[in-house]
Write an enzyme that holds these catalytic residues in place. Structure first.
Site, PDB file in Angstrom:
ATOM      1  N   GLU A  41     -30.316 -38.619  67.955  1.00  0.00           N
ATOM      2  CA  GLU A  41     -30.916 -38.706  69.123  1.00  0.00           C
ATOM      3  C   GLU A  41     -32.029 -39.809  69.121  1.00  0.00           C
ATOM      4  O   GLU A  41     -32.841 -39.615  68.009  1.00  0.00           O
ATOM      5  CB  GLU A  41     -31.572 -37.468  69.528  1.00  0.00           C
ATOM      6  CG  GLU A  41     -32.177 -37.373  70.643  1.00  0.00           C
ATOM      7  CD  GLU A  41     -32.839 -35.890  71.215  1.00  0.00           C
ATOM      8  OE1 GLU A  41     -33.477 -35.852  71.943  1.00  0.00           O
ATOM      9  OE2 GLU A  41     -32.544 -35.010  70.166  1.00  0.00           O
ATOM     10  N   ARG A  68     -27.134 -29.786  55.180  1.00  0.00           N
ATOM     11  CA  ARG A  68     -27.886 -30.860  55.366  1.00  0.00           C
ATOM     12  C   ARG A  68     -28.723 -31.143  53.952  1.00  0.00           C
ATOM     13  O   ARG A  68     -28.787 -30.410  53.312  1.00  0.00           O
ATOM     14  CB  ARG A  68     -28.726 -30.880  56.539  1.00  0.00           C
ATOM     15  CG  ARG A  68     -29.609 -29.688  56.623  1.00  0.00           C
ATOM     16  CD  ARG A  68     -30.840 -29.495  57.670  1.00  0.00           C
ATOM     17  NE  ARG A  68     -31.510 -28.444  57.586  1.00  0.00           N
ATOM     18  CZ  ARG A  68     -32.429 -28.134  58.583  1.00  0.00           C
ATOM     19  NH1 ARG A  68     -32.458 -28.717  59.638  1.00  0.00           N
ATOM     20  NH2 ARG A  68     -33.414 -26.971  58.462  1.00  0.00           N
ATOM     21  N   LYS A 124     -38.755 -33.984  62.854  1.00  0.00           N
ATOM     22  CA  LYS A 124     -39.428 -35.126  63.597  1.00  0.00           C
ATOM     23  C   LYS A 124     -40.568 -35.008  64.359  1.00  0.00           C
ATOM     24  O   LYS A 124     -41.660 -35.596  64.306  1.00  0.00           O
ATOM     25  CB  LYS A 124     -38.427 -35.552  64.620  1.00  0.00           C
ATOM     26  CG  LYS A 124     -37.184 -36.276  63.948  1.00  0.00           C
ATOM     27  CD  LYS A 124     -36.222 -36.735  65.133  1.00  0.00           C
ATOM     28  CE  LYS A 124     -35.148 -37.460  64.770  1.00  0.00           C
ATOM     29  NZ  LYS A 124     -34.230 -37.781  65.742  1.00  0.00           N
TER      30      LYS A 124
END
Length: 669
Positions: A35, A262, A272
């Site tokens: 994204e 992850r 983020k």
């Protein structure tokens, strides 16, 4: 690395099974779907490495698809940065695509859903919908608008698209099952109103599809065979499949979603939102600040694509979440730069040395090897004169026999130059040493234990050195429920130093990497210019954090088993190293790298006399011999001379059949 075929990870096993069951290899296609709402960080490198790595392994195309469905947070700046980062890592994508490419198709499918009675417009508040949704243990209930007619839903949806309503007035929901055990299946949102400018479609749309609706359909439109994502999306797989069930046709390939753990890294945050706070609050100087875990930050700090890819490969592909020690990442960059970075001399904390028996007007230029790890690196000329700088910590008026650096009455070798002996010192009014007066000897064949780096004062070039350290003091700064992650900021994460470097660095270019001998690895920062050299510290020669990790408090009521680690820590370092060495060659790579780092740290407390008896270790005890090589590596770096016994050990190691031992021995050449 042996030529044995590596065992397949679980994702490769899935692909191999699909191929064995009839899938054509030509139908394999992967994607990396970031994204564009921030800069990529070290956590993303695993997802990048997995998808592009599989593309390389199977010679299959990999799409770079930007999930740009939220115009409120997305910017072209992030798109450009992501492309730069992926390219810098050495990966090539097949097609550059955007979810916004499919806005019309997604809208048309949504209209189809409404006509089929599989979607409806809900006009409640978000609070009312949340209350009706239930909990993981309590089923949801149908809302008052769930049974609107197809005609009313179509009318409202068209008017939503036309911009007649405000944000939050209506949403489009899939009509699945409000009592479903998986809460994600309880009539999830497909579209919401967002009157925001989009970086690609401008103001053409004011309704935007949700990620869960867009994700699988985009995969299907691109004919992605394996949609790989992190574990938090595993509960979403059922919804991914349900959405596909409504649109897939038999003549096209159906994507398959599979999940992997992850990458989590100690002393690091990956959110983020939290990284953005660091930028906005001025804790760091932008997204590419060398303390940031962003790929652009790591690049500016001096990390290489090779080191990052090696790190990702070493971490591997797992099904369970875990936290990787950041020291492994630091180890990977050390290993890479050890092979590639030219050696130069720089003094960060100088003290003046005057060589009293060297002529005042004389200067010499000595030949210095650029990198003993690389025969092609060649040599350079280094100037020498009567007055030089050495590091303050490399001199003591009085010191024990274990201090192999310069002390009054003692001798050391100057790297690439002469042997000097400290004769006297000058002090200021406060008793601080300002000069060390030495004499030199041109009998450089003599053996002395210490070797120091230095720079000639009259030739030295001033430079700003930015000594970076970890940004957080806590191993898991965002894991504390009662504390904000900002409370764990390391106040000493940046130290500015005025240093002196050898003149060969005068024309160093931005991005060039060097080893400042005996200090660490550094690179030329973006801020550097011909008028002012600026270097960033990439990483030290050794892990300086290993010795400061907090130890659990002693428990006087602990049983015998709990006391064992404490008892082990009191053992001599050489004994602990021998124990670690015994199993060294049998360890998996990630564990072996950690043990190697541990041995290098313990080796600081080992003397030459302690390791010498191990020079004649039996050939079959390869692990112990590797441990000996690592100890010698530390001793030599700290000034231990390579005598005949050391050279003999290294020569035998170079002739050994074990590649791990040979690689360690090569570092002495």
């Amino acid at each position: 690395m042996s030529e044995e075929r590596k065992s397949l990870n679980f994702l490769e096993q899935i692909i191999e099974e699909d191929l064995a069951n009839g899938m054509s290899k030509e139908n394999l296609r992967f994607r990396f779907p970031p994204e564009p709402n921030g800069y990529l960080h070290i956590g993303h490198t695993k997802a990048i490495g997995i998808s592009f790595g599989l593309g390389e392994k199977y010679n299959a195309p990999v799409n770079l698809r930007f999930d740009d469905t939220n115009p409120a947070k997305e910017e072209q700046e992030y798109v450009d940065a992501i492309k730069e980062d992926v390219s810098w890592l050495g990966y090539k994508w097949d097609k550059e695509l955007f979810s916004s490419d499919y806005f019309q198709q997604l809208y048309d499918w949504a209209v189809y859903f409404i006509k089929e009675g599989k979607a409806y417009i809900d006009s409640q508040s978000s609070e009312a919908m949340a209350e009706q949704k239930g909990t993981p243990t309590q089923p949801g209930v149908d809302g008052p608008f769930r049974n609107r007619t197809v005609e009313e839903n179509l009318d409202l949806f068209e008017r939503m698209k036309a911009g007649e309503f405000n944000e939050g007035e209506h949403i489009l929901r899939a009509k699945i099952d409000m009592q479903h055990v998986n809460m994600l299946m309880r009539d999830p949102i497909m579209y919401r109103i967002l009157k925001k400018h989009h970086h690609r479609t401008a103001n053409d749309w004011c309704i935007y599809p949700m990620y869960d609706w867009t994700h699988g359909e985009s995969d299907y439109l691109e004919q992605v065979s394996h949609s790989l994502c992190s574990l938090e999306f595993k509960p979403h797989r059922e919804l991914y499949d349900w959405f596909l069930d409504q649109v897939v046709t038999e003549d096209k390939l159906r994507p398959k979603q599979r999940e992997f753990a992850r990458l989590n890294l100690s002393y690091t945050i990956m959110s983020k939102r939290k990284l953005l706070k660091l930028v906005e609050d001025g804790v760091v100087n932008g997204w590419d600040d060398p303390r940031m875990p962003t790929i652009s930050g790591l690049r500016r700090r001096g990390y290489t694509p090779t080191a990052i890819r090696k790190f990702v490969e070493t971490v591997g592909v797992a099904k369970r979440e875990n936290v990787i020690d950041v020291s492994l990442l630091e180890f990977c960059i050390r290993e890479d730069l050890n092979k590639t970075a030219p050696r130069v001399m720089a003094v960060l904390d100088p003290i003046k040395v005057v060589i009293t028996n060297y002529p005042e007007d004389k200067e010499e230029w000595f030949e210095a090897e650029n990198n003993q790890e690389d025969d092609a690196a060649g040599f350079r000329k280094v100037p020498f004169s009567r007055e030089i700088y050495i590091e303050k910590e490399d001199f003591k008026e009085e010191a024990s026999n274990k201090f192999f650096r310069l002390k009054l009455g003692g001798e050391v070798r100057l790297k690439n130059a002469y042997i000097i002996k400290a004769e006297s010192v000058l002090k200021d009014a406060n008793g601080n040493i300002t000069e060390v007066h030495c004499t030199y000897s041109d009998d450089t064949e003599r053996r002395v234990k210490g070797t120091l780096h230095w720079v000639s004062i009259k030739h030295a070039v001033k430079a700003e050195v930015r000594e970076y350290d970890r940004l957080f003091l806590d191993e898991a700064p965002d894991s504390h429920q009662d504390k904000d992650f900002m409370e764990f900021i390391n106040p000493d994460s940046l130290k500015l130093v005025e240093a002196f470097v050898e003149p060969s660095l005068q024309d160093a270019e931005v991005g060039q990497r060097f080893q400042f001998q005996r200090l660490g690895y550094f690179n030329v920062d973006n801020d550097s210019s011909s008028d002012k050299l600026v270097f960033n510290k990439t990483v030290g020669l050794r892990d300086s954090w290993a010795k400061v990790k907090p130890q659990p408090a002693a428990n006087t009521n602990a049983n015998t088993n709990k006391q064992k680690p404490q008892q082990q820590s009191q053992r001599k370092a050489i004994d602990v190293i021998q124990k670690l060495g015994k199993k060294y060659t049998n360890l998996p790579e990630e564990k072996r790298l950690k043990v190697r780092t541990e041995i290098l740290e313990l080796a600081k407390d080992v003397t030459y006399d302690e390791v010498e008896p191990l020079f004649n270790t039996a050939v079959k005890k390869v692990g112990t011999r590797i441990a000996v090589a690592l100890i010698l590596k530390v001793l030599v770096e700290n000034g231990q001379a390579k005598n005949d016994d050391v050279n003999s050990f290294i020569e035998k190691a170079l002739e050994d059949k074990n590649e791990l031992l040979v690689e360690e021995a090569k570092t002495f050449n």
